[in-house]
Design a protein around this motif. Structure first.
Motif, PDB file in Angstrom:
ATOM      1  N   LYS A 125     -10.470  -1.940  13.412  1.00  0.00           N
ATOM      2  CA  LYS A 125     -10.713  -2.544  12.105  1.00  0.00           C
ATOM      3  C   LYS A 125     -11.611  -1.699  11.218  1.00  0.00           C
ATOM      4  O   LYS A 125     -11.575  -1.820  10.006  1.00  0.00           O
ATOM      5  N   ILE A 126     -12.428  -0.858  11.821  1.00  0.00           N
ATOM      6  CA  ILE A 126     -13.373  -0.076  11.020  1.00  0.00           C
ATOM      7  C   ILE A 126     -12.846   1.314  10.640  1.00  0.00           C
ATOM      8  O   ILE A 126     -13.504   2.032   9.920  1.00  0.00           O
ATOM      9  N   GLU A 127     -11.662   1.664  11.085  1.00  0.00           N
ATOM     10  CA  GLU A 127     -11.089   2.960  10.721  1.00  0.00           C
ATOM     11  C   GLU A 127     -10.542   2.917   9.298  1.00  0.00           C
ATOM     12  O   GLU A 127     -10.031   1.900   8.841  1.00  0.00           O
ATOM     13  N   SER A 128     -10.613   4.052   8.647  1.00  0.00           N
ATOM     14  CA  SER A 128     -10.097   4.161   7.290  1.00  0.00           C
ATOM     15  C   SER A 128      -8.568   4.132   7.299  1.00  0.00           C
ATOM     16  O   SER A 128      -7.927   4.645   8.214  1.00  0.00           O
ATOM     17  N   CYS A 129      -8.009   3.568   6.265  1.00  0.00           N
ATOM     18  CA  CYS A 129      -6.554   3.484   6.146  1.00  0.00           C
ATOM     19  C   CYS A 129      -5.954   4.686   5.423  1.00  0.00           C
ATOM     20  O   CYS A 129      -4.736   4.808   5.352  1.00  0.00           O
ATOM     21  N   ARG A 130      -6.771   5.550   4.879  1.00  0.00           N
ATOM     22  CA  ARG A 130      -6.256   6.701   4.119  1.00  0.00           C
ATOM     23  C   ARG A 130      -5.280   7.555   4.926  1.00  0.00           C
ATOM     24  O   ARG A 130      -4.177   7.835   4.457  1.00  0.00           O
ATOM     25  N   PRO A 131      -5.660   8.015   6.135  1.00  0.00           N
ATOM     26  CA  PRO A 131      -4.704   8.838   6.876  1.00  0.00           C
ATOM     27  C   PRO A 131      -3.443   8.069   7.272  1.00  0.00           C
ATOM     28  O   PRO A 131      -2.357   8.636   7.328  1.00  0.00           O
ATOM     29  N   ILE A 132      -3.603   6.774   7.486  1.00  0.00           N
ATOM     30  CA  ILE A 132      -2.449   5.956   7.849  1.00  0.00           C
ATOM     31  C   ILE A 132      -1.498   5.820   6.658  1.00  0.00           C
ATOM     32  O   ILE A 132      -0.279   5.918   6.807  1.00  0.00           O
ATOM     33  N   CYS A 133      -2.057   5.628   5.472  1.00  0.00           N
ATOM     34  CA  CYS A 133      -1.229   5.537   4.266  1.00  0.00           C
ATOM     35  C   CYS A 133      -0.484   6.843   4.018  1.00  0.00           C
ATOM     36  O   CYS A 133       0.684   6.833   3.628  1.00  0.00           O
ATOM     37  N   LYS A 134      -1.152   7.953   4.233  1.00  0.00           N
ATOM     38  CA  LYS A 134      -0.496   9.256   4.067  1.00  0.00           C
ATOM     39  C   LYS A 134       0.616   9.437   5.093  1.00  0.00           C
ATOM     40  O   LYS A 134       1.715   9.883   4.760  1.00  0.00           O
ATOM     41  N   GLU A 135       0.307   9.091   6.332  1.00  0.00           N
ATOM     42  CA  GLU A 135       1.267   9.282   7.416  1.00  0.00           C
ATOM     43  C   GLU A 135       2.507   8.408   7.244  1.00  0.00           C
ATOM     44  O   GLU A 135       3.635   8.867   7.414  1.00  0.00           O
ATOM     45  N   LEU A 136       2.310   7.153   6.903  1.00  0.00           N
ATOM     46  CA  LEU A 136       3.422   6.214   6.756  1.00  0.00           C
ATOM     47  C   LEU A 136       4.041   6.229   5.364  1.00  0.00           C
ATOM     48  O   LEU A 136       5.034   5.538   5.120  1.00  0.00           O
ATOM     49  N   LYS A 137       3.431   6.980   4.453  1.00  0.00           N
ATOM     50  CA  LYS A 137       3.902   7.099   3.064  1.00  0.00           C
ATOM     51  C   LYS A 137       4.028   5.735   2.397  1.00  0.00           C
ATOM     52  O   LYS A 137       5.085   5.351   1.892  1.00  0.00           O
ATOM     53  N   ILE A 138       2.891   5.019   2.388  1.00  0.00           N
ATOM     54  CA  ILE A 138       2.836   3.733   1.700  1.00  0.00           C
ATOM     55  C   ILE A 138       1.684   3.762   0.696  1.00  0.00           C
ATOM     56  O   ILE A 138       0.702   4.468   0.885  1.00  0.00           O
ATOM     57  N   PHE A 139       1.848   3.005  -0.365  1.00  0.00           N
ATOM     58  CA  PHE A 139       0.829   2.919  -1.407  1.00  0.00           C
ATOM     59  C   PHE A 139      -0.275   1.954  -0.996  1.00  0.00           C
ATOM     60  O   PHE A 139      -0.012   0.946  -0.342  1.00  0.00           O
ATOM     61  N   THR A 140      -1.485   2.257  -1.458  1.00  0.00           N
ATOM     62  CA  THR A 140      -2.533   1.252  -1.422  1.00  0.00           C
ATOM     63  C   THR A 140      -2.266   0.312  -2.598  1.00  0.00           C
ATOM     64  O   THR A 140      -1.421   0.593  -3.456  1.00  0.00           O
TER      65      THR A 140
END
Length: 120
Positions: free
Chosen positions: A6-21
């Motif tokens: 829960k405390i990890e940043s979502c930035r790398p995940i958004c880049k990896e999965l190619k989804i918008f915040t």
């Protein structure tokens, strides 16, 4: 979903999965609306007879109310003026949309203030 804490940043995940915040989605939709329908055409060069640094940016009228300051027109002008110059000069809407999408997928923003300070 992807076994991250829960405390990890979502930035790398958004880049990896190619989804918008959520903020990137707002920026994308607002700028596409602005460019597609040519909502506003007044540029800074209309007010000066000489070259200025921001002559090709759109002119932002003074906001006397918070309602106008948060309006779609005013926000879209501010967002467009904050874009990198290589995106601003794209004339074709489809090319602009594609380039904007790849820019936002590569740079997942969490707030509008983060977007406005990008590249400064």
């Amino acid at each position: 979903m992807i076994n991250k804490s829960k405390i990890e940043s979502c930035r790398p995940i958004c880049k990896e999965l190619k989804i918008f915040t959520v903020i990137c989605s707002f920026i994308f939709e607002t700028l596409c609306l602005f460019r597609k329908y040519n909502i506003y055409q007044v540029r800074n060069s209309n007010f000066h007879g000489y070259d200025t640094r921001r002559k090709d940016d759109f002119y932002i009228f003074q906001c006397n109310t918070s309602l106008y300051e948060k309006s779609v027109v005013n926000m879209s002008i501010r967002l467009h003026n904050s874009l990198p110059s290589e995106l601003k000069v794209l004339g074709d809407f489809k090319k602009f949309k594609r380039a904007l999408k790849s820019f936002l997928l590569y740079n997942p923003f969490y707030s509008l203030s983060e977007f406005f300070t990008y590249g400064q």
